[in-house]
Structures are given as C-alpha cells and as structure tokens.
Motif scaffolding. Structure first.
Motif, short mmCIF file in Angstrom:
data_model
loop_
_atom_site.label_atom_id
_atom_site.label_comp_id
_atom_site.label_asym_id
_atom_site.label_seq_id
_atom_site.Cartn_x
_atom_site.Cartn_y
_atom_site.Cartn_z
N ILE A 1 16.82 4.36 -12.02
CA ILE A 1 15.94 5.65 -11.53
C ILE A 1 15.50 5.96 -10.24
O ILE A 1 16.68 4.33 -9.39
CB ILE A 1 14.31 4.83 -11.93
N ALA A 2 16.27 7.09 -8.79
CA ALA A 2 16.13 6.77 -7.85
C ALA A 2 14.70 8.24 -7.38
O ALA A 2 14.63 8.93 -8.27
CB ALA A 2 17.76 7.20 -7.68
N PHE A 3 14.23 7.92 -6.11
CA PHE A 3 13.84 8.77 -5.86
C PHE A 3 13.52 8.34 -3.71
O PHE A 3 14.37 7.39 -3.33
CB PHE A 3 12.33 8.87 -6.31
N THR A 4 13.12 9.14 -3.28
CA THR A 4 13.24 9.41 -2.05
C THR A 4 11.62 9.72 -1.80
O THR A 4 10.85 9.99 -2.29
CB THR A 4 14.41 10.51 -1.06
N TYR A 5 11.41 8.99 -0.66
CA TYR A 5 10.12 8.24 -0.46
C TYR A 5 10.16 9.06 1.64
O TYR A 5 10.92 8.19 1.88
CB TYR A 5 9.18 7.21 -0.56
N THR A 6 8.96 9.03 2.50
CA THR A 6 8.92 9.59 3.71
C THR A 6 8.18 9.08 4.18
O THR A 6 6.63 8.96 4.05
CB THR A 6 9.48 10.76 3.77
N MET B 1 1.02 -1.24 -0.27
CA MET B 1 0.09 0.13 0.06
C MET B 1 1.13 1.41 0.07
O MET B 1 0.68 2.33 0.75
CB MET B 1 -1.11 -0.34 1.70
N PHE B 2 1.62 0.75 -0.96
CA PHE B 2 2.91 2.02 -0.90
C PHE B 2 2.47 3.31 -0.93
O PHE B 2 1.23 3.85 -1.63
CB PHE B 2 3.91 2.45 -2.09
N SER B 3 2.43 4.02 0.27
CA SER B 3 2.35 5.79 0.60
C SER B 3 3.36 6.86 1.09
O SER B 3 4.95 6.21 1.43
CB SER B 3 1.46 6.09 1.48
N SER B 4 3.89 7.68 0.63
CA SER B 4 4.56 8.79 1.18
C SER B 4 4.34 10.03 1.60
O SER B 4 3.18 10.44 1.03
CB SER B 4 5.86 8.89 0.00
N ALA B 5 5.07 10.68 2.59
CA ALA B 5 4.36 12.19 2.79
C ALA B 5 4.90 12.54 2.26
O ALA B 5 4.66 14.35 2.20
CB ALA B 5 5.25 12.09 4.89
N ASN B 6 6.26 12.73 1.61
CA ASN B 6 6.60 13.41 0.10
C ASN B 6 6.40 13.09 -0.48
O ASN B 6 6.29 11.77 -0.79
CB ASN B 6 7.97 14.05 0.65
N LEU B 7 5.95 14.24 -1.63
CA LEU B 7 5.78 13.80 -2.75
C LEU B 7 6.92 12.94 -3.76
O LEU B 7 7.68 13.13 -3.30
CB LEU B 7 4.89 15.12 -3.53
N VAL B 8 6.34 12.49 -4.34
CA VAL B 8 7.69 11.03 -5.84
C VAL B 8 6.86 10.95 -6.71
O VAL B 8 5.35 11.29 -6.19
CB VAL B 8 6.90 9.75 -5.10
N ASN B 9 7.70 11.82 -7.52
CA ASN B 9 7.86 12.04 -8.86
C ASN B 9 6.77 11.52 -9.68
O ASN B 9 7.25 10.47 -9.58
CB ASN B 9 8.43 12.66 -9.66
N PRO B 10 5.54 11.17 -9.50
CA PRO B 10 5.01 10.08 -10.56
C PRO B 10 4.99 9.62 -11.63
O PRO B 10 4.65 8.77 -11.88
CB PRO B 10 3.54 10.50 -10.65
N LEU B 11 6.01 10.52 -12.53
CA LEU B 11 6.16 10.06 -13.65
C LEU B 11 7.47 9.15 -13.80
O LEU B 11 8.21 8.12 -14.47
CB LEU B 11 7.41 11.27 -14.47
#
Length: 122
Positions: free
Chosen positions: A101-106, A67-77
């Motif tokens: 491909i790299a991103f950070t989630y909170t 149920m992935f979710s993040s308090a900060n916005l992850v680029n949906p692209l």
C-alpha cells in the motif's frame, strides 16, 4: 465397528489439522517512508509504503500515527486517521502477502508511523 473407528479417527485428524492458529507478528509488516519532491508551494512531501512481508494475509491494520494530517488528500480507502494516534490501513480489508500500500502526504515534517495492531487472516 472398525470402519466407524477409522472414520472417527480420520475426522478428528482432519478437523484438528484445520484449526491451527495462524502465526503473524509485527515483523510481518514493513513501513518505509522518505522525502520526495516538495510541492510548488515549498511544503515537503513524503512517500509511504506499507508492505506485508509475511506469509499470511493481514487485516484490520492500525498504525500509530500521532495527529497525522496532510495538505494534499490521501485516499481514505488506503489510509485514514480514525482518532489521535490511530490510523487504519486499506479500510481494514485484508492485505495479501507481498502486497504494498503506497501513498504520498504533504506536511512540514515526517510523521513517525509504526504498527499498532492487526489481525492475521487466511
């Protein structure tokens, strides 16, 4: 007649050589993630890297993501949850060999991510 036979044989060899099926496997995708500096509010952050280590481009990459979710916005692209346990990488576009491909989630815990499916591309 002989020229026609040679032409037909060459045409067959060329067409059969280009119809090889590309060989990709889940081993061609590496997903790594780890904790990084927490947000000022104390919520942990995690950095994810999705790497194509195979020799062919891959597209339509879907990950198991709960149920992935993040308090900060992850680029949906780059990474988008489409449904429970179904996240799409790079908007489904091809990821070339060696590309990351790299991103950070909170969030309060690290989501387990694993390859669900993808398509081998040229």
């Amino acid at each position: 007649m002989e020229r026609f036979f040679i032409f037909a044989l060459l045409s067959f060899l060329i067409s059969s050589g280009t119809s090889k099926k590309l060989a990709c496997s889940k081993k061609d995708m590496v997903i790594s993630q780890g904790a990084v500096r927490s947000q000022p509010n104390g919520i942990p952050s995690y950095r994810v890297e999705i790497i194509n280590v195979g020799k062919y481009a891959i597209k339509n990459i879907h990950l198991h993501c709960g149920m992935f979710s993040s308090a900060n916005l992850v680029n949906p692209l780059l990474f988008k949850r489409l449904a429970p346990d179904n996240c799409l990488v790079n908007s489904g576009k091809p990821l070339a060999s060696g590309t990351v491909i790299a991103f950070t989630y909170t969030t309060t815990f690290m989501y387990p991510l694993s390859v669900s499916s993808f398509t081998c591309s040229t």
